[in-house]
Design an enzyme around this catalytic site. Structure first.
Site, PDB file in Angstrom:
ATOM      1  N   LYS A  30       9.578 -22.280 -31.468  1.00 46.46           N
ATOM      2  CA  LYS A  30       9.422 -23.705 -31.167  1.00 46.46           C
ATOM      3  C   LYS A  30       8.925 -23.892 -29.726  1.00 46.46           C
ATOM      4  O   LYS A  30       8.910 -22.948 -28.931  1.00 46.46           O
ATOM      5  CB  LYS A  30      10.756 -24.410 -31.380  1.00 46.46           C
ATOM      6  CG  LYS A  30      11.230 -24.372 -32.833  1.00 46.46           C
ATOM      7  CD  LYS A  30      12.598 -25.027 -32.968  1.00 46.46           C
ATOM      8  CE  LYS A  30      13.090 -25.015 -34.399  1.00 46.46           C
ATOM      9  NZ  LYS A  30      14.407 -25.686 -34.529  1.00 46.46           N
ATOM     10  N   TYR A  70       9.020 -30.617 -42.253  1.00 47.17           N
ATOM     11  CA  TYR A  70      10.421 -31.047 -42.210  1.00 47.17           C
ATOM     12  C   TYR A  70      10.720 -32.183 -43.186  1.00 47.17           C
ATOM     13  O   TYR A  70      11.681 -32.920 -43.008  1.00 47.17           O
ATOM     14  CB  TYR A  70      10.805 -31.453 -40.783  1.00 47.17           C
ATOM     15  CG  TYR A  70      10.910 -30.280 -39.843  1.00 47.17           C
ATOM     16  CD1 TYR A  70      11.941 -29.347 -39.964  1.00 47.17           C
ATOM     17  CD2 TYR A  70       9.983 -30.093 -38.825  1.00 47.17           C
ATOM     18  CE1 TYR A  70      12.040 -28.265 -39.102  1.00 47.17           C
ATOM     19  CE2 TYR A  70      10.086 -29.006 -37.957  1.00 47.17           C
ATOM     20  CZ  TYR A  70      11.109 -28.103 -38.100  1.00 47.17           C
ATOM     21  OH  TYR A  70      11.211 -27.028 -37.244  1.00 47.17           O
ATOM     22  N   ASN A 133      16.903 -25.079 -29.914  1.00 47.64           N
ATOM     23  CA  ASN A 133      17.354 -23.799 -30.468  1.00 47.64           C
ATOM     24  C   ASN A 133      16.222 -22.799 -30.700  1.00 47.64           C
ATOM     25  O   ASN A 133      16.356 -21.860 -31.463  1.00 47.64           O
ATOM     26  CB  ASN A 133      18.224 -24.001 -31.708  1.00 47.64           C
ATOM     27  CG  ASN A 133      17.478 -24.587 -32.881  1.00 47.64           C
ATOM     28  OD1 ASN A 133      16.263 -24.750 -32.854  1.00 47.64           O
ATOM     29  ND2 ASN A 133      18.213 -24.923 -33.923  1.00 47.64           N
ATOM     30  N   HIS A 136      12.555 -21.372 -35.597  1.00 47.84           N
ATOM     31  CA  HIS A 136      12.748 -21.815 -36.982  1.00 47.84           C
ATOM     32  C   HIS A 136      12.540 -20.618 -37.885  1.00 47.84           C
ATOM     33  O   HIS A 136      11.648 -19.803 -37.655  1.00 47.84           O
ATOM     34  CB  HIS A 136      11.728 -22.901 -37.354  1.00 47.84           C
ATOM     35  CG  HIS A 136      11.676 -23.142 -38.840  1.00 47.84           C
ATOM     36  ND1 HIS A 136      12.538 -23.994 -39.468  1.00 47.84           N
ATOM     37  CD2 HIS A 136      10.896 -22.595 -39.804  1.00 47.84           C
ATOM     38  CE1 HIS A 136      12.284 -23.983 -40.771  1.00 47.84           C
ATOM     39  NE2 HIS A 136      11.284 -23.134 -40.997  1.00 47.84           N
ATOM     40  N   GLU A 147       6.421 -23.105 -46.746  1.00 49.28           N
ATOM     41  CA  GLU A 147       6.105 -23.184 -45.321  1.00 49.28           C
ATOM     42  C   GLU A 147       4.901 -22.312 -44.959  1.00 49.28           C
ATOM     43  O   GLU A 147       4.033 -22.743 -44.190  1.00 49.28           O
ATOM     44  CB  GLU A 147       7.339 -22.789 -44.491  1.00 49.28           C
ATOM     45  CG  GLU A 147       8.450 -23.813 -44.606  1.00 49.28           C
ATOM     46  CD  GLU A 147       9.782 -23.367 -44.029  1.00 49.28           C
ATOM     47  OE1 GLU A 147      10.697 -24.198 -44.003  1.00 49.28           O
ATOM     48  OE2 GLU A 147       9.920 -22.188 -43.611  1.00 49.28           O
TER      49      GLU A 147
END
Length: 170
Positions: A30, A70, A133, A136, A147
């Site tokens: 990310k 998402y 975080n 992914h 994905e």
């Protein structure tokens, strides 16, 4: 002694190859992971585990792509902020291949909330808050397929035999 022709793989090689091809996962570093210079460390961990990198790109993801990625979180209150955050900087999108790569990859990432992640996991070692975080990972084989299809064209995923394959799989 029977002479083996190299153009025909042994039964063991064929079984190894089919096991490896059974599963692929989508992993994305990310924007916070990119900005913090953790891309190399994350790649290193997946390589050292024995997984095979078959696709990678450095991209500024469009809002449309992120909303589609998402889509299952659309009804949750944090969804707009998540899309905005993921659109705030470049992302490193990758496809990794290997036996049980989805499940093992999730273990390597750690819990979504870094406070619940064990030391030695990516989030346990490098994160403090859920909203930052750094990584992914697909949560199932089906979501991995979806994905990967969103982020990569089929011709962008490379198929090859790793020279380390026989040292990783018996």
């Amino acid at each position: 002694m029977v002479e083996r022709h190299t153009e025909y793989p042994s039964l063991q090689e064929a079984q190894i190859s089919s096991r490896m091809a059974d599963e692929s996962t989508f992993i994305a570093v990310k924007p916070d992971g990119v900005q913090r210079g953790l891309v190399g460390e994350i790649i290193k961990r997946f390589e050292q585990k024995g997984f095979k990198l078959v696709a990678m790109k450095f991209v500024q993801a469009s809002e449309e792509l992120l909303k589609e990625h998402y889509t299952d979180l659309k009804a949750l209150p944090f969804y707009p902020g998540l899309v905005k955050y993921m659109n705030s900087g470049p992302v490193v999108a990758m496809v990794w291949e290997g036996l049980n790569v989805v499940k093992t990859g999730r273990v390597m990432l750690g819990e979504t909330n870094p406070a619940n992640s064990k030391p030695g996991t990516i989030r346990g070692d490098f994160c403090i808050e859920v909203g930052r975080n750094i990584i992914h990972g697909s949560d199932s084989v089906d979501s991995a397929k979806r994905e990967i299809g969103l982020w990569f064209k089929p011709e962008e995923v490379v198929s090859y035999k790793s020279c380390a394959q026989s040292w990783i799989y018996e």
